[in-house]
Design a protein around this motif. Structure first.
Motif, PDB file in Angstrom:
ATOM      1  N   ARG A  38     -11.450  47.088  35.623  1.00 43.96           N
ATOM      2  CA  ARG A  38     -12.471  47.590  34.692  1.00 43.96           C
ATOM      3  C   ARG A  38     -13.469  46.502  34.321  1.00 43.96           C
ATOM      4  N   ALA A  39     -12.994  45.254  34.222  1.00 41.05           N
ATOM      5  CA  ALA A  39     -13.868  44.149  33.833  1.00 41.05           C
ATOM      6  C   ALA A  39     -14.651  43.576  35.017  1.00 41.05           C
ATOM      7  N   GLY A  40     -14.311  43.984  36.238  1.00 43.39           N
ATOM      8  CA  GLY A  40     -15.016  43.493  37.408  1.00 43.39           C
ATOM      9  C   GLY A  40     -14.591  42.122  37.885  1.00 43.39           C
ATOM     10  N   TYR A  41     -13.382  41.686  37.480  1.00 45.90           N
ATOM     11  CA  TYR A  41     -12.883  40.388  37.911  1.00 45.90           C
ATOM     12  C   TYR A  41     -12.126  40.495  39.232  1.00 45.90           C
ATOM     13  N   GLY A  42     -12.124  39.388  39.983  1.00 43.87           N
ATOM     14  CA  GLY A  42     -11.172  39.263  41.064  1.00 43.87           C
ATOM     15  C   GLY A  42      -9.769  39.194  40.479  1.00 43.87           C
ATOM     16  N   ILE A  43      -8.788  39.417  41.318  1.00 40.97           N
ATOM     17  CA  ILE A  43      -7.399  39.470  40.853  1.00 40.97           C
ATOM     18  C   ILE A  43      -6.540  38.573  41.732  1.00 40.97           C
ATOM     19  N   GLU A  44      -5.726  37.730  41.085  1.00 38.06           N
ATOM     20  CA  GLU A  44      -4.700  36.962  41.788  1.00 38.06           C
ATOM     21  C   GLU A  44      -3.343  37.541  41.426  1.00 38.06           C
ATOM     22  N   ILE A  45      -2.510  37.779  42.431  1.00 43.70           N
ATOM     23  CA  ILE A  45      -1.152  38.272  42.209  1.00 43.70           C
ATOM     24  C   ILE A  45      -0.169  37.435  43.018  1.00 43.70           C
ATOM     25  N   ASP A  46       1.113  37.590  42.702  1.00 42.99           N
ATOM     26  CA  ASP A  46       2.179  36.873  43.387  1.00 42.99           C
ATOM     27  C   ASP A  46       3.123  37.866  44.044  1.00 42.99           C
ATOM     28  N   LEU A  47       3.694  37.456  45.174  1.00 40.63           N
ATOM     29  CA  LEU A  47       4.622  38.330  45.880  1.00 40.63           C
ATOM     30  C   LEU A  47       5.994  37.697  46.025  1.00 40.63           C
ATOM     31  N   GLN A  48       7.004  38.497  45.735  1.00 36.87           N
ATOM     32  CA  GLN A  48       8.397  38.216  46.070  1.00 36.87           C
ATOM     33  C   GLN A  48       8.894  39.385  46.912  1.00 36.87           C
ATOM     34  N   LEU A  49      10.034  39.212  47.564  1.00 38.55           N
ATOM     35  CA  LEU A  49      10.545  40.236  48.467  1.00 38.55           C
ATOM     36  C   LEU A  49      11.771  40.917  47.876  1.00 38.55           C
ATOM     37  N   SER A  50      11.834  42.233  48.022  1.00 33.79           N
ATOM     38  CA  SER A  50      13.004  42.991  47.576  1.00 33.79           C
ATOM     39  C   SER A  50      14.118  42.889  48.613  1.00 33.79           C
ATOM     40  N   ALA A  51      15.296  43.368  48.237  1.00 31.07           N
ATOM     41  CA  ALA A  51      16.438  43.333  49.147  1.00 31.07           C
ATOM     42  C   ALA A  51      16.212  44.169  50.396  1.00 31.07           C
ATOM     43  N   ASP A  52      15.388  45.208  50.274  1.00 32.33           N
ATOM     44  CA  ASP A  52      15.125  46.073  51.423  1.00 32.33           C
ATOM     45  C   ASP A  52      13.768  45.785  52.069  1.00 32.33           C
ATOM     46  N   GLY A  53      13.241  44.578  51.851  1.00 28.63           N
ATOM     47  CA  GLY A  53      12.092  44.126  52.603  1.00 28.63           C
ATOM     48  C   GLY A  53      10.744  44.624  52.145  1.00 28.63           C
ATOM     49  N   VAL A  54      10.600  44.920  50.845  1.00 27.63           N
ATOM     50  CA  VAL A  54       9.325  45.408  50.303  1.00 27.63           C
ATOM     51  C   VAL A  54       8.666  44.302  49.479  1.00 27.63           C
ATOM     52  N   PRO A  55       7.382  43.991  49.722  1.00 29.68           N
ATOM     53  CA  PRO A  55       6.693  42.995  48.892  1.00 29.68           C
ATOM     54  C   PRO A  55       6.489  43.537  47.473  1.00 29.68           C
ATOM     55  N   MET A  56       7.011  42.795  46.509  1.00 25.54           N
ATOM     56  CA  MET A  56       6.928  43.173  45.102  1.00 25.54           C
ATOM     57  C   MET A  56       5.979  42.221  44.384  1.00 25.54           C
ATOM     58  N   VAL A  57       5.191  42.750  43.470  1.00 21.53           N
ATOM     59  CA  VAL A  57       4.224  41.937  42.736  1.00 21.53           C
ATOM     60  C   VAL A  57       4.922  41.371  41.504  1.00 21.53           C
ATOM     61  N   PHE A  58       5.374  40.137  41.650  1.00 20.08           N
ATOM     62  CA  PHE A  58       6.188  39.483  40.616  1.00 20.08           C
ATOM     63  C   PHE A  58       6.148  37.994  40.903  1.00 20.08           C
ATOM     64  N   HIS A  59       5.971  37.183  39.873  1.00 16.15           N
ATOM     65  CA  HIS A  59       5.808  35.747  40.088  1.00 16.15           C
ATOM     66  C   HIS A  59       7.122  35.018  40.344  1.00 16.15           C
ATOM     67  N   ASP A  60       8.103  35.219  39.496  1.00 13.16           N
ATOM     68  CA  ASP A  60       9.319  34.414  39.533  1.00 13.16           C
ATOM     69  C   ASP A  60      10.278  34.880  40.624  1.00 13.16           C
ATOM     70  N   GLY A  61      11.133  33.963  41.040  1.00 10.66           N
ATOM     71  CA  GLY A  61      12.177  34.340  41.973  1.00 10.66           C
ATOM     72  C   GLY A  61      13.315  35.089  41.313  1.00 10.66           C
ATOM     73  N   THR A  62      13.410  34.974  39.982  1.00  7.86           N
ATOM     74  CA  THR A  62      14.442  35.683  39.225  1.00  7.86           C
ATOM     75  C   THR A  62      13.794  36.576  38.174  1.00  7.86           C
ATOM     76  N   LEU A  63      14.561  37.529  37.704  1.00  5.14           N
ATOM     77  CA  LEU A  63      14.060  38.531  36.764  1.00  5.14           C
ATOM     78  C   LEU A  63      14.133  38.083  35.308  1.00  5.14           C
ATOM     79  N   ASP A  64      14.793  36.980  35.032  1.00  4.96           N
ATOM     80  CA  ASP A  64      15.203  36.625  33.681  1.00  4.96           C
ATOM     81  C   ASP A  64      14.071  36.461  32.679  1.00  4.96           C
ATOM     82  N   ARG A  65      12.964  35.821  33.057  1.00  7.16           N
ATOM     83  CA  ARG A  65      11.904  35.496  32.099  1.00  7.16           C
ATOM     84  C   ARG A  65      11.140  36.723  31.630  1.00  7.16           C
ATOM     85  N   LEU A  66      10.902  37.676  32.505  1.00  5.86           N
ATOM     86  CA  LEU A  66       9.981  38.764  32.194  1.00  5.86           C
ATOM     87  C   LEU A  66      10.633  40.120  31.981  1.00  5.86           C
TER      88      LEU A  66
END
Length: 258
Positions: A38-66
């Motif tokens: 909506r603001a017209g900004y570029g977007i940076e995202i991070d990818l981690q991989l799920s157990a079944d091989g799907v790229p997930m948009v999540f920064h950390d390697g573990t779920l604990d922080r978020l």
């Protein structure tokens, strides 16, 4: 090597999308994606991989922080991860495909593939393969990058027409305890740039005076930087960098002719 689209130098890039935890908009979340669009900004995202091989948009390697869940992202399927609520919001962890659908080519998307080796070394290329597959039919402005040069070497092979770069910094050894000093030296020198067919760097703004950054810039290499958190730092960083990855303030989108 594929050129970085011009939109990556005219649209300030929202770090992990345009998040604001105090307002219930969590990093890398669907709400943060929508807010950046909506603001017209570029977007940076991070990818981690799920157990079944799907790229997930999540920064950390573990779920604990978020999230209220615990343990590695890679231990759970995409369906299980998609059911996990991000703390402080009603959003769940999205897949890369879901994020692409939300953006629909409307703003440039900068994708960081997170190191899967634990030490910037070679690992299986499952994340790279899955990412290349998902991006194959995407027609919007998109580029990939990683701190790990091996991952960009894999992307060079898997998606040679996709713009790719290296996420870089000063690699002070004390701040990278998992890396040997000689590895830090090679990464600080951005020595893999040509070998992986990189077309840009995204460099720590506090280290933009690095002579290697000046050398690449003199060669016409686009220099992005991370993570800028104020208008004052923005103005200082742009004396060297072609664009900023930002959070915590709202920069102006620059006219295309600048």
């Amino acid at each position: 090597m594929p050129a970085l689209p011009a939109a990556f130098t005219t649209h300030p890039v929202a770090h992990r999308a345009l998040h604001d935890a105090g307002a219930g908009v969590i990093e890398n979340s669907p709400a943060a994606i929508d807010r950046a669009v909506r603001a017209g900004y570029g977007i940076e995202i991070d990818l981690q991989l799920s157990a079944d091989g799907v790229p997930m948009v999540f920064h950390d390697g573990t779920l604990d922080r978020l999230t209220a869940a615990r343990g590695p992202v890679r231990d759970r399927t995409a369906r299980e991860l998609g059911d996990i609520r991000l703390n402080g919001s009603e959003d769940r962890i999205p897949t890369l495909a879901q994020v692409l659908d939300r953006i629909g080519g409307s703003v440039p998307l900068l994708i960081e593939l997170k190191d899967q080796s634990g030490g910037m070394s070679e690992a299986d290329t499952a994340l790279e393969e899955a990412t290349a597959k998902v991006l194959a039919d995407y027609t919007g402005d998109v580029a990939v990058m990683s701190f790990n040069p091996h991952m960009m070497a894999a992307m060079q092979r898997l998606a040679p027409d996709l713009p790719r770069g290296l996420t870089t910094c000063g690699y002070v050894p004390s701040q990278w305890p998992r890396l040997l000093p000689e590895a830090c030296a090679a990464l600080r020198a951005i020595s893999a740039f040509d070998a992986v067919g990189a077309g840009f760097i995204s460099h720590d703004w506090t280290d933009l005076a690095n002579p290697r950054v000046a050398e690449l810039k003199a060669q016409g290499v686009p220099v992005l930087c991370w993570t800028v958190k104020s208008h004052e730092v923005d103005a200082e960083a742009r004396k060297i960098a072609d664009n900023v990855t930002f959070e915590g303030y709202l920069p102006q989108v620059r006219p295309a002719h600048d």
